[in-house]
Design an enzyme around this catalytic site. Sequence first.
Site, PDB file in Angstrom:
ATOM      1  N   ASP A 127     -41.046  10.875   0.612  1.00  0.00           N
ATOM      2  CA  ASP A 127     -42.444  11.275   0.457  1.00  0.00           C
ATOM      3  C   ASP A 127     -42.522  12.221  -0.738  1.00  0.00           C
ATOM      4  O   ASP A 127     -42.718  13.423  -0.585  1.00  0.00           O
ATOM      5  CB  ASP A 127     -42.956  11.946   1.733  1.00  0.00           C
ATOM      6  CG  ASP A 127     -44.453  12.216   1.674  1.00  0.00           C
ATOM      7  OD1 ASP A 127     -45.114  11.733   0.737  1.00  0.00           O
ATOM      8  OD2 ASP A 127     -44.965  12.927   2.563  1.00  0.00           O
ATOM      9  N   CYS A 134     -48.471   9.365  -2.480  1.00  0.00           N
ATOM     10  CA  CYS A 134     -49.861   9.780  -2.674  1.00  0.00           C
ATOM     11  C   CYS A 134     -50.376   9.333  -4.031  1.00  0.00           C
ATOM     12  O   CYS A 134     -51.531   9.576  -4.368  1.00  0.00           O
ATOM     13  CB  CYS A 134     -50.002  11.294  -2.527  1.00  0.00           C
ATOM     14  SG  CYS A 134     -48.965  12.241  -3.671  1.00  0.00           S
TER      15      CYS A 134
END
Length: 837
Positions: free
Chosen positions: A732, A760
């Site tokens: 992540d 993201c």
Amino acid sequence: MASSSSIDELPSSAVETLTSQTPSTTTEPLPMETSSIEINGIPSATKTLTPPPPAEPSPMETSSIEDLHPSPFDPIQSSDSLPTDNSEAVGVKRKRADDEKTDLESSETKVTLSPWWKTSLCSYFRREASCSHGNECKYAHGEAELRMKPDNTWDPTSERGKKAKAMKMTEHEVKEDEEVLFTEQMMESIDDDGSVFDLSLSKCLVHLPRKWQSDELKTFLGEQGVQYKSAKKRRGMMVGFVTFENAEQLQSGVEILDGKTVNSNNLKIADVLPRTFDKKETKKSVKSAREAVTPLADLPYADQLEQKKASVAQMLKKLARSARKACPNGGSLPEWVLTSRDRGGLSCNLEGIIESPITDGYRNKCEFSVGLSVLGKPTVGFSLGNFCAGVTAVEEPVNCPNISKIALQYASIFQKVIENSKLQVWNRFHHSGFWRQFTVREGRKPGVFSNDEDAVTRIAEVMLIVQVCLTGSDEAEVATEFKEMAKAFAEGARASSPTLPLTVLVVQNHTGISNVAPPDAPLQVLPIPMSDNGTNQEQATNVLTEARIHDHINNLRFSISPTAFFQVNTVTAEKLYSVAGDWADLGPDTLLFDVCCGTGTIGLTLAHRVGMVIGIEMNASAVVDAERNATINGISNCKFICAKAESVMSSLLKQYFDVTEMEEAKPLSNANDKQIPSTEEMSNSEHVADQNLPPPYTGVEDLQDNAQKDSSSIEPEKSIKPQFKNVVAIVDPPRSGLHPAVIKALRTHPRLKRLVYISCNPETLVANAIELCTPSFDEADRGNKSYRGNKRIGIAGLARRRAQSMPTSEPFRPVKAMAVDLFPHTDHCEMVMLLER
């Protein structure tokens, strides 16, 4: 009969004109005489005057012969000078020499040249080096014959025209450079000692060599004997900036440098004048804070989801196209690339999009800028544009649906604080001021919530972080301001209905240019008055001085420090982590690597489904939070290492799995207790680490050392044998993506068969997937580093170049992807992808 000397002095064109102008109405026959008439010194015995071969006329001479290709540049002639017909002047009485001379003079006075005569180059002559019209062509045969046009310009295809055009472009560039002088000066306005340039003592040098940088400019100034304070120049620009200590140095430097020749160019000294950004801002449509922060807020939520899903689909198509280009020439394409056309160009199946249960006020962290509004009012809110575009105006966060009501109320309280403060707000142009940024972090209660519930009822704890710049400020004045600020927050929280939660108030000192402070920026916890008389509770110096709040994900309690990363939409993050765990195919014999783990949310929420979790995080305070979170929730099979993933990822994989493939993995047993601590031992070690934390949390400097010691103590020994049959990594990373060294470690380790990538920024996911999923190049084709220094190449192009130097290894393949809407009303979207091999 005319004498031979009377015509010999005339040019051939004049003779031709004289012949053609003989009146055709005259019927008197010419006498059949063979008088000796010389034309250009050549005797003629003909009975009639025949035009001689053309001679070299001057540019100003003309003839009445019609050109074979009519042109608007033809000489304008009087009607009296034109012949009445094209017949030969046979039988016309020859005039005497005196009469011919008189007629010639009158014809020259009647003939007028076109202003465009010989003002353009003959394209046929330039191409073939000859022209059928000869010297009578109306176009210039070469630069020598070329004349200037009536508008005082030259033929743009000529050498003089090209030179004039180049000079004009250079002047235009100088004007453009002068337009951006203020921007460039302000970008470099911080000197090495931290002082700000005085524009009155600064000068701009124009016409410097473009290849020069600051070092070359400083060397040049030293050779010229110019004394100065600082000099700045960027490669590729023809301007540089010099700042002097005083007016005497400035005057002396200008006298030396003005007109100085550098590489055949004369230096020009220009003033550095601040450009009015108001003019530039008026060219742009001034956005509202709602439009700048939540550009999709006016769309129905269903349309937002479709738009984001389509955006993720475009990223998957881009991955397939880029991977096709990144594959070695002459080699076979991977199967997932070949079958992408069957999926509409997608590199893998797109499973859909997960919507957010809460769409309004979902953010648990809101960062408000502090600056001046369009009207010059100190404002707490959001910037209306980018600083690089010259937009610095800040507008109050009105009608921004992603901001919680608690954050809006505290922003309003802080707005009154800066309005009544004697200290100035931060000026991004001058890099001066005190108040810089205001952050509200919220910790919600456990449970499931929806849009219908009041935001205040689902929030249990609130942390306020005020970023300031203490440079040049008075300590006593600052202490007074902090005391008044704490009092304002406490009174405002109590006056609200219902009462606003307020757990801790932190001040962060940051002196950098950007508001993005480093993780180790100094922190100071301020006491919060808990009653109207200003007295503090006893616990204000104990529990409340610890800069941390708590949030909940999947019924786990997480401790959050001021600078630690935590998902801003925790309700949707639960769904994201659940999907990641399901796709990872976890089990009791699985070793899970949680790369860029932050406070350990992913690893801890999935710890009950795996044998062991190893988290890697470079933020020391976040690692301490992760260890604390494991202790709080009674989780003992998690270990966290404070280091950069690119520094330890490869060594960790080797330490746990550097064995021969013939050796079978063994299940956990009591004999392996020394390698993997038991629950009690893990709890004790976490308790010891927890005791090492100083009660008054004032920063992360001490935590850095503690985290490094803890990480070194939990590193596995080299003699450890593999305890797990399955190894999975969940990454992540931040918006910039994974470091190339991490990608190389994940790609080249054969035991790692499954990778779940949470991003993201889908753009960087595509770039990283290119390196992970494309075939390896042959040894002869590796090591291509030509991408270095190429600023125009995109991140996908860089990834294709880096893939060429990837060591020989089995590539991953994208299996499926899912879009997750963590940020409703914005154009951002989270993306999770499963990679297998």
